[in-house]
Design an enzyme around this catalytic site. Structure first.
Site, PDB file in Angstrom:
ATOM      1  N   GLN A  99     -12.880   0.828   0.299  1.00 33.05           N
ATOM      2  CA  GLN A  99     -13.187   1.924  -0.622  1.00 33.05           C
ATOM      3  C   GLN A  99     -13.890   1.412  -1.873  1.00 33.05           C
ATOM      4  OE1 GLN A  99      -9.279   3.595  -1.153  1.00 33.05           O
ATOM      5  NE2 GLN A  99      -9.016   3.822   1.058  1.00 33.05           N
ATOM      6  N   GLU A 106      -5.357  -7.671  10.182  1.00 26.88           N
ATOM      7  CA  GLU A 106      -4.280  -8.663  10.306  1.00 26.88           C
ATOM      8  C   GLU A 106      -3.186  -8.177  11.243  1.00 26.88           C
ATOM      9  OE1 GLU A 106      -2.352  -5.740   8.197  1.00 26.88           O
ATOM     10  OE2 GLU A 106      -4.319  -6.567   7.716  1.00 26.88           O
ATOM     11  N   GLY A 109      -4.404  -1.986  -0.656  1.00 27.18           N
ATOM     12  CA  GLY A 109      -3.612  -1.692  -1.843  1.00 27.18           C
ATOM     13  C   GLY A 109      -3.455  -0.199  -2.039  1.00 27.18           C
ATOM     14  N   HIS A 119      -6.556  -2.399   9.106  1.00 26.82           N
ATOM     15  CA  HIS A 119      -5.873  -3.660   8.827  1.00 26.82           C
ATOM     16  C   HIS A 119      -6.040  -4.633   9.999  1.00 26.82           C
ATOM     17  CE1 HIS A 119      -3.199  -2.369   5.313  1.00 26.82           C
ATOM     18  NE2 HIS A 119      -3.939  -1.318   5.602  1.00 26.82           N
ATOM     19  N   GLY A 162      -3.119   3.564  -4.326  1.00 31.28           N
ATOM     20  CA  GLY A 162      -3.739   4.276  -5.431  1.00 31.28           C
ATOM     21  C   GLY A 162      -5.110   4.849  -5.124  1.00 31.28           C
ATOM     22  N   CYS A 174      -9.376  -1.932   3.813  1.00 32.09           N
ATOM     23  CA  CYS A 174      -8.605  -0.796   3.309  1.00 32.09           C
ATOM     24  C   CYS A 174      -9.054  -0.422   1.890  1.00 32.09           C
ATOM     25  CB  CYS A 174      -7.115  -1.096   3.402  1.00 32.09           C
ATOM     26  SG  CYS A 174      -6.083   0.395   3.386  1.00 32.09           S
ATOM     27  N   PHE A 175      -8.246  -0.694   0.867  1.00 29.33           N
ATOM     28  CA  PHE A 175      -8.657  -0.416  -0.505  1.00 29.33           C
ATOM     29  C   PHE A 175      -9.936  -1.168  -0.832  1.00 29.33           C
ATOM     30  CE2 PHE A 175      -7.772  -0.445  -5.225  1.00 29.33           C
ATOM     31  CZ  PHE A 175      -7.720   0.938  -5.381  1.00 29.33           C
ATOM     32  N   SER A 194       0.816  -1.213   0.000  1.00 33.47           N
ATOM     33  CA  SER A 194       0.000   0.000   0.000  1.00 33.47           C
ATOM     34  C   SER A 194       0.850   1.264   0.000  1.00 33.47           C
ATOM     35  CB  SER A 194      -0.928   0.015   1.221  1.00 33.47           C
ATOM     36  OG  SER A 194      -1.830  -1.068   1.189  1.00 33.47           O
ATOM     37  N   ASN A 227      -3.341   2.406   7.038  1.00 37.07           N
ATOM     38  CA  ASN A 227      -2.496   2.958   5.987  1.00 37.07           C
ATOM     39  C   ASN A 227      -3.393   3.315   4.821  1.00 37.07           C
ATOM     40  OD1 ASN A 227      -0.657   3.664   4.053  1.00 37.07           O
ATOM     41  ND2 ASN A 227       0.013   1.584   3.635  1.00 37.07           N
ATOM     42  N   GLY A 274      -4.916   6.890   2.321  1.00 33.75           N
ATOM     43  CA  GLY A 274      -4.998   8.315   2.039  1.00 33.75           C
ATOM     44  C   GLY A 274      -6.318   8.707   1.418  1.00 33.75           C
ATOM     45  N   PHE A 275      -7.176   7.710   1.118  1.00 34.96           N
ATOM     46  CA  PHE A 275      -8.512   7.964   0.570  1.00 34.96           C
ATOM     47  C   PHE A 275      -9.544   7.386   1.524  1.00 34.96           C
ATOM     48  CE2 PHE A 275      -5.688   8.171  -3.018  1.00 34.96           C
ATOM     49  CZ  PHE A 275      -6.215   9.155  -3.838  1.00 34.96           C
TER      50      PHE A 275
END
Length: 398
Positions: free
Chosen positions: A275, A363, A243, A361, A245, A271-272, A58, A313, A315-316
């Site tokens: 989103q 995990e 992940g 996260h 982006g 996380c990703f 990430s 972790n 940023g979006f």
């Protein structure tokens, strides 16, 4: 005391400079490889776990600023990496350890950075840099050392501002596996899961394997047919990983997720993946000012009122109403978890299809284990679907 002590390997550090896209700069000394690194400047508040942080996919195309002042004390071992390599674009620390000291260490952190070509900088005021990023927001940055640091800062600033931004960046397929592989269940196998690798950390399928799940890790480019081919009769569940982006660019993955939801296959995303569930449900996503990164973020489970200390972790974030049940193309959905620092959406729960996700996260590599129960919730969803199908077969017989 010398102002430029030798590194643990006996090398003398070279001059280095960090240049932010708004023009502010910090001068220090080289750390790791010597050269040039470009990316998005972000800070991580974890006091431990730098090896897991550096190897988290990430962090692809990001320059990590560690807020803890002393880094490298425990060296690097062969067990705690979360992927096959360091993904961070660059590394920023205040005081690197003169030598590592831990019974599990196999080599020094700086040697690992140098061997993998990761350019870093040390002996700068990381507190001042972190405060600047908190006030101005994450931004593009360049770390330059050796000959590169001797160029005029105006030229270096031009290099930084020519680098691509994180907004609009499609990065998941750059870090994903290119070949499917299987992480077998430990002990008796109970379920089979198709896990889409958008930047997956190695601990995640291990956490599922410990619970009797056979995990088929698939490339980010996988199709619905690839997913449905997992298992003897298709997967019991589908997982989307963390992940890098901008989630707005992941149209292929979002379309795949909508197909999964339409078939009512149990889904869990982190996380990703959180989103992408938000966008699949029709919510928007947006870029946070400076994101959440570290292993000490407080999140509340709104169903129980329990507060979890969690590893982050990102940023979006998902733009969904906190205090309302929303109508989506897949039925009702609501925000299940919220960050207590800033009210950012930290989880989504579908009420009419078996799907949920969290922004953090569970995990916990590295980090606290407060959220490990989320893997058990995934098992509950898969077991409920299996029981439902068994009941349907019994009804058909009678």
């Amino acid at each position: 005391m010398t102002l430029n002590p030798p590194t643990p390997s006996g090398l003398v550090r070279e001059p280095a400079v960090l240049v932010l896209e708004d023009g502010r700069s910090f001068r220090g000394l080289s750390y790791g490889a010597v050269g040039e690194a470009l990316g998005e400047a972000v800070f991580s508040t974890g006091m431990t776990g730098y090896q897991e942080t550096l190897t988290d996919p990430s962090y692809h195309r990001q320059v990590i600023v560690m807020t803890a002042p002393h880094i490298g004390n425990t060296g690097v071992n062969d067990d705690d990496g979360e992927s096959r390599r360091i993904w961070a674009a660059g590394f920023v620390v205040r005081d690197p350890a003169l030598r590592s000291s831990n019974w599990r260490a196999r080599r020094d952190l700086e040697d690992e950075l140098r061997d993998q070509g990761i350019v870093g900088i040390c002996h700068i005021d990381t507190r001042a840099l972190t405060r600047h990023l908190r006030e101005r927001g994450s931004m593009r940055v360049g770390v330059f050392s050796g000959a590169a640091a001797q160029r005029p800062e105006s030229e270096l600033l031009d290099v930084v501002t020519a680098a691509p931004r994180m907004e609009g960046a499609a990065l998941a397929q750059e870090v994903s596996t290119t070949e499917a592989y299987v992480v077998p269940a430990r002990g008796e196998k109970h379920f089979t899961v198709a896990a889409l690798d958008l930047g997956i950390k190695e601990m995640t399928p291990q956490m599922m394997a410990e619970r009797g799940i056979e995990v088929h890790v698939l490339p980010a480019t996988s199709t619905l047919d690839d997913v449905l081919a997992v298992g003897e009769h298709g997967p019991d569940g589908v997982f989307f990983s963390n992940g890098p982006g901008d989630p707005a660019t992941a149209e292929h993955e979002i379309t795949l997720l909508r197909d999964v939801l339409s078939r009512r296959v149990p889904f869990f995303g982190i996380c990703f993946g959180n989103q992408l569930l938000g966008r699949a449900l029709g919510f928007g996503t947006y870029k946070l000012k400076y994101g959440h990164r570290g292993i000490n973020q407080p999140v509340m489970d709104r169903a129980t009122g329990k507060v979890e200390v969690t590893a982050h972790n990102h940023g979006f974030a998902v733009d969904a109403p906190l205090d309302a049940v929303s109508d989506t193309p897949f039925g009702r959905a609501r925000v299940s978890h919220v960050c207590l620092n800033d009210d950012v959406v930290e989880g989504l729960e579908c009420l009419d299809v078996p799907a949920y996700s969290v922004q953090y996260h569970p995990e916990a590599a590295a980090g606290p284990h407060d959220a490990a129960y989320l893997f058990d919730r995934f098992i509950e969803l898969m077991q409920a679907r299996r029981t439902h199908h068994q009941d349907e077969k019994i009804e058909e017989v009678h």
